[in-house]
Design an enzyme around this catalytic site. Structure first.
Site, PDB file in Angstrom:
ATOM      1  N   ASP A  62       8.888   5.472   8.098  1.00  0.00           N
ATOM      2  CA  ASP A  62       8.347   6.672   8.683  1.00  0.00           C
ATOM      3  C   ASP A  62       7.526   7.547   7.618  1.00  0.00           C
ATOM      4  OD1 ASP A  62      10.110   7.366   6.840  1.00  0.00           O
ATOM      5  OD2 ASP A  62      11.763   8.046   7.982  1.00  0.00           O
ATOM      6  N   GLY A  72       1.028  -1.235  -0.018  1.00  0.00           N
ATOM      7  CA  GLY A  72       0.021   0.014   0.008  1.00  0.00           C
ATOM      8  C   GLY A  72       0.940   1.314   0.039  1.00  0.00           C
ATOM      9  N   ARG A 127       3.867   6.030   2.330  1.00  0.00           N
ATOM     10  CA  ARG A 127       4.290   7.184   2.352  1.00  0.00           C
ATOM     11  C   ARG A 127       3.981   8.125   1.059  1.00  0.00           C
ATOM     12  NH1 ARG A 127      10.658   7.192  -0.007  1.00  0.00           N
ATOM     13  NH2 ARG A 127      10.255   5.276  -1.076  1.00  0.00           N
ATOM     14  N   ASP A 167       4.132  -4.635  -7.239  1.00  0.00           N
ATOM     15  CA  ASP A 167       3.373  -3.344  -6.826  1.00  0.00           C
ATOM     16  C   ASP A 167       3.867  -2.338  -7.645  1.00  0.00           C
ATOM     17  OD1 ASP A 167       5.628  -4.646  -5.248  1.00  0.00           O
ATOM     18  OD2 ASP A 167       5.630  -2.710  -4.493  1.00  0.00           O
ATOM     19  N   ASN A 168       5.201  -2.380  -8.226  1.00  0.00           N
ATOM     20  CA  ASN A 168       5.807  -1.351  -8.894  1.00  0.00           C
ATOM     21  C   ASN A 168       5.362  -1.445 -10.443  1.00  0.00           C
ATOM     22  OD1 ASN A 168       6.966  -0.268  -6.858  1.00  0.00           O
ATOM     23  ND2 ASN A 168       8.724  -1.173  -6.950  1.00  0.00           N
TER      24      ASN A 168
HETATM   25  P1  AMP Z   1       8.691   1.537  -2.968  1.00  0.00           P
HETATM   26  O1  AMP Z   1       9.995   0.707  -2.864  1.00  0.00           O
HETATM   27  O2  AMP Z   1       9.044   3.002  -2.737  1.00  0.00           O
HETATM   28  O3  AMP Z   1       7.980   1.076  -4.160  1.00  0.00           O
HETATM   29  O4  AMP Z   1       8.003   0.976  -1.771  1.00  0.00           O
HETATM   30  C1  AMP Z   1       7.679  -0.316  -1.521  1.00  0.00           C
HETATM   31  C2  AMP Z   1       6.679  -0.146  -0.326  1.00  0.00           C
HETATM   32  O5  AMP Z   1       7.362   0.241   0.843  1.00  0.00           O
HETATM   33  C3  AMP Z   1       5.406   0.775  -0.327  1.00  0.00           C
HETATM   34  O6  AMP Z   1       4.234   0.046   0.076  1.00  0.00           O
HETATM   35  C4  AMP Z   1       5.925   1.932   0.177  1.00  0.00           C
HETATM   36  O7  AMP Z   1       4.687   2.474   0.472  1.00  0.00           O
HETATM   37  C5  AMP Z   1       6.524   1.442   1.205  1.00  0.00           C
HETATM   38  N1  AMP Z   1       7.539   2.273   1.875  1.00  0.00           N
HETATM   39  C6  AMP Z   1       8.822   2.773   1.281  1.00  0.00           C
HETATM   40  N2  AMP Z   1       9.363   3.743   1.944  1.00  0.00           N
HETATM   41  C7  AMP Z   1       8.537   3.820   3.067  1.00  0.00           C
HETATM   42  C8  AMP Z   1       8.720   4.785   4.333  1.00  0.00           C
HETATM   43  N3  AMP Z   1       9.651   5.546   4.328  1.00  0.00           N
HETATM   44  N4  AMP Z   1       7.575   4.697   4.958  1.00  0.00           N
HETATM   45  C9  AMP Z   1       6.399   3.762   4.559  1.00  0.00           C
HETATM   46  N5  AMP Z   1       6.347   3.221   3.582  1.00  0.00           N
HETATM   47  C10 AMP Z   1       7.482   3.088   2.909  1.00  0.00           C
HETATM   48 MG    MG Z   2       6.499   1.040  -5.092  1.00  0.00          MG
END
Ligand code: AMP
Ligand code: MG
Length: 604
Positions: free
Chosen positions: A204, A169, A172, A345-346
């Site tokens: 965070d 989900g 952030r 998810d990406n």
């Molecule tokens: P991402 O690698 O940015 O595609 O993130 C993968 C998952 O981790 C997604 O659900 C993001 O919302 C969550 N996520 C990544 N960084 C953070 C963060 N600093 N705080 C909360 N959720 C995060």
């Molecule tokens: Mg992502």
């Protein structure tokens, strides 16, 4: 024939269901007329001067008062079940597609450090002058809610590094609302780095300056390269301390929080459907209803050519996603782009590039190039992306299966088998265009594969070999004078280079009187500037000292990547990368979710 096994870039083979996409689509931004034009003079205006004049703004009918700018999530909230719980407490969320969630304002002082005029004016109808106001700063940093906006966070799951990871989900990111612009296009506006949400897990909710700058520059650069992508409107930097262990080596540093305002026609991902289908054992009826709601919405809003009463509409949708994903990854490959974290998810349901993390543009040609230093096994190396795309499409099919008839499932499997052919055909067209080859010739595959093999052997620069081939006439190529062309110079050290060149020149020669046109055509598809990691890193270093001049320079240059620009040349952006670039590491840690990389959760 080229040997597929030897050239992992083409590890996949000819089309059936493909709509052939022409080069104009690939290079929607290429302007053949202005290839050698120096854009630097007009482009060198500082942000404040590039703000449209009042006159221009009113002629264009741009919004000059932010009070008149409305975004809304009403449509989404009307279409989908919303989480019964409110607030940002981290939890397992059930029975909904979105949760209401309010951004947490970044601690000031805040500074707007980058703005995309193309997005602000072209997509959001806003006069650039509005971006200079305090109100704008507050809106785009989560400090103040746009009038009538009820921010949402989306519940999705995903397969990460091959394994089902459960609920992920928007941990952030906050969806501020949809905006339908004067052209009638609807864009979803999302803040990234705007604080904790129900989906933040151990994170965070923040993003740091370096990762936000990379997302801002990376997504805008991809757009101007002609690759389907989310866009970035602006970037705000704060003084909020954010702790990050950049290389997961125990070396925690305090960085600064930043927020990007980013846009996509839709942020739904393969993982948006997966989380629903994964919950079917828990609540059969509920799952079925929500799944169809989401799918029908996506089809109606984003795939208008699919008839809503077509009994095979889900199959038609799947075919489109298979086709468009193959095209997208082929386009990534044609510019040497490695996404870095190709989890489901990406992967967008609209087949656009989303979620810029530890991405990278390949420098010396190497199919094993892995941009993300934390990806030890090289699962998401540049040359593996096509097969990872196939894996992700299999996961999408798994999610769709329960709503498909047995016949439709068989048809979908056949569609998926065609993925390889679609990809291969597309890549064949793209690389032919990169080499300026017109029509069909039995030698084309051989010419491309032979070149790539030599590039791999000599570690010649991917971007610049193609660019320099575009900038040389056939006569110059024939004379082998590459002292002014560092990438071709490297390539020409290969023992077989003269043989390849002779075959290539003969092939070009068969395209009668095509030389100038060939060069212009090639310069329109072979960028001179891509966002190399060292360039981003150099801008980030300065940005960390509050000098955003290189961010602005890069943003401007990468908005015209096919045109020679003197400011870019002066900065060395088309020159041989500096020595320190070779030791540069990009990790996944921008989000502080080291757990993303550990495929230990919920193995199924
Ligand atoms: P991402 O690698 O940015 O595609 O993130 C993968 C998952 O981790 C997604 O659900 C993001 O919302 C969550 N996520 C990544 N960084 C953070 C963060 N600093 N705080 C909360 N959720 C995060
Ligand atoms: Mg992502």
């Amino acid at each position: 024939m080229w040997h597929l096994g030897e050239v992992p870039l083409f590890a996949v083979v000819t089309a059936t269901i493909v709509t052939i996409v022409h080069m104009q689509d690939f290079c929607q931004k290429a302007d053949f007329e202005c290839q050698s034009q120096d854009l630097s003079a007009s482009a060198q205006q500082p942000l404040s001067q590039s703000v449209n004049s009042r006159w221009n703004a009113s002629v264009l009918n741009l919004i000059q008062n932010l009070d008149h700018f409305r975004v809304s999530n009403e449509k989404l909230m009307g279409a989908f079940p919303i989480d019964e719980m409110q607030g940002n407490s981290v939890r397992t969320v059930k029975n909904c597609i979105f949760s209401e969630s309010i951004p947490t304002p970044l601690k000031g002082p805040l500074r707007l450090v980058a703005v995309s005029k193309d997005v602000i004016e072209g997509l959001l109808d806003l006069d650039m002058a509005t971006t200079q106001s305090e109100t704008f700063l507050q809106y785009v940093s989560g400090g103040r809610r746009l009038p009538e906006s009820q921010p949402l966070t989306h519940r999705y799951g995903g397969h990460q590094f091959g394994y089902w990871a459960g609920q992920l989900g928007d941990g952030r990111a906050h969806l501020l609302g949809q905006y339908t612009n004067r052209k009638g296009d609807t864009w979803e506006l999302q803040l990234k780095g705007s604080g904790k949400t129900p989906y933040s897990r151990s994170g965070d909710g923040r993003a740091v300056v370096r990762s936000s700058l990379r997302e801002f520059l990376g997504s805008e650069a991809m757009h101007f390269l002609g690759v389907p992508t989310s866009r970035a409107a602006c970037l705000v930097v704060s003084e909020e301390p954010v702790l990050r262990d950049q290389f997961y080596d125990g070396n925690v540093k305090t960085e600064r929080g930043a927020v990007v305002l980013r846009l996509a026609k839709s942020w739904f991902r393969i993982g948006s459907l997966e989380i629903l289908s994964q919950s079917k054992e828990l609540d059969l009826l509920r799952w079925f209803v929500d799944f169809r709601k989401l799918l029908n919405f996506v089809i109606e809003e984003h795939f208008p050519s699919i008839q809503t009463n077509d009994p095979d509409k889900y199959l038609a949708f799947y075919s489109r996603v298979v086709n468009d994903t193959a095209h997208l990854i082929a386009q990534w490959m044609s510019v040497g782009f490695a996404h870095g974290v190709c989890n489901t998810d990406n992967f967008s349901l609209l087949s656009i590039t989303i979620d810029y993390g530890p991405f990278g543009f390949m420098e010396s040609y190497n199919p094993s190039f892995v941009p993300n230093t934390s990806d030890d096994e090289g699962r998401y190396s540049v040359g593996e992306q096509a097969s990872v795309g196939l894996f992700n499409l299999e996961k999408l099919l798994d999610a769709l299966r329960p709503i498909l008839t047995a016949g439709q499932q068989r048809a979908a499997e056949t569609v998926l088998k065609g993925y390889v052919d679609i990809y291969e055909t597309r890549i064949h067209h793209l690389f032919k265009a990169k080499l300026g080859l017109l029509g069909d010739d039995v030698e084309d595959d051989y010419i491309i594969a032979f070149l790539l093999k030599m590039m791999e052997d000599t570690q010649a620069d991917f971007t610049m070999v193609f660019r320099e081939l575009s900038e040389f006439s056939a006569f110059q190529l024939h004379n082998h004078n590459f002292t002014q062309a560092w990438a071709l110079e490297d390539l020409s050290s290969h023992g077989l280079f003269p043989d390849w060149l002779s075959v290539y020149l003969q092939r070009l020669h068969r395209q009668v009187h095509d030389n100038d046109v060939r060069q212009a055509r090639m310069k329109g598809v072979n960028p001179r500037y891509v966002l190399r990691n060292w360039m981003a890193q150099s801008a980030i270093k300065k940005a960390e000292r509050n000098d955003f001049s290189e961010v602005e320079l890069l943003h401007r240059i990468l908005s015209s990547p096919f045109a020679i620009q003197s400011s870019a040349e002066a900065a060395g952006y088309a020159a041989r990368p500096p020595k320190w670039a070779q030791t540069l590491k990009i990790s996944c840690s921008s989000g502080s979710m080291a757990v993303e990389l550990l495929p230990l959760i919920n193995r199924t």
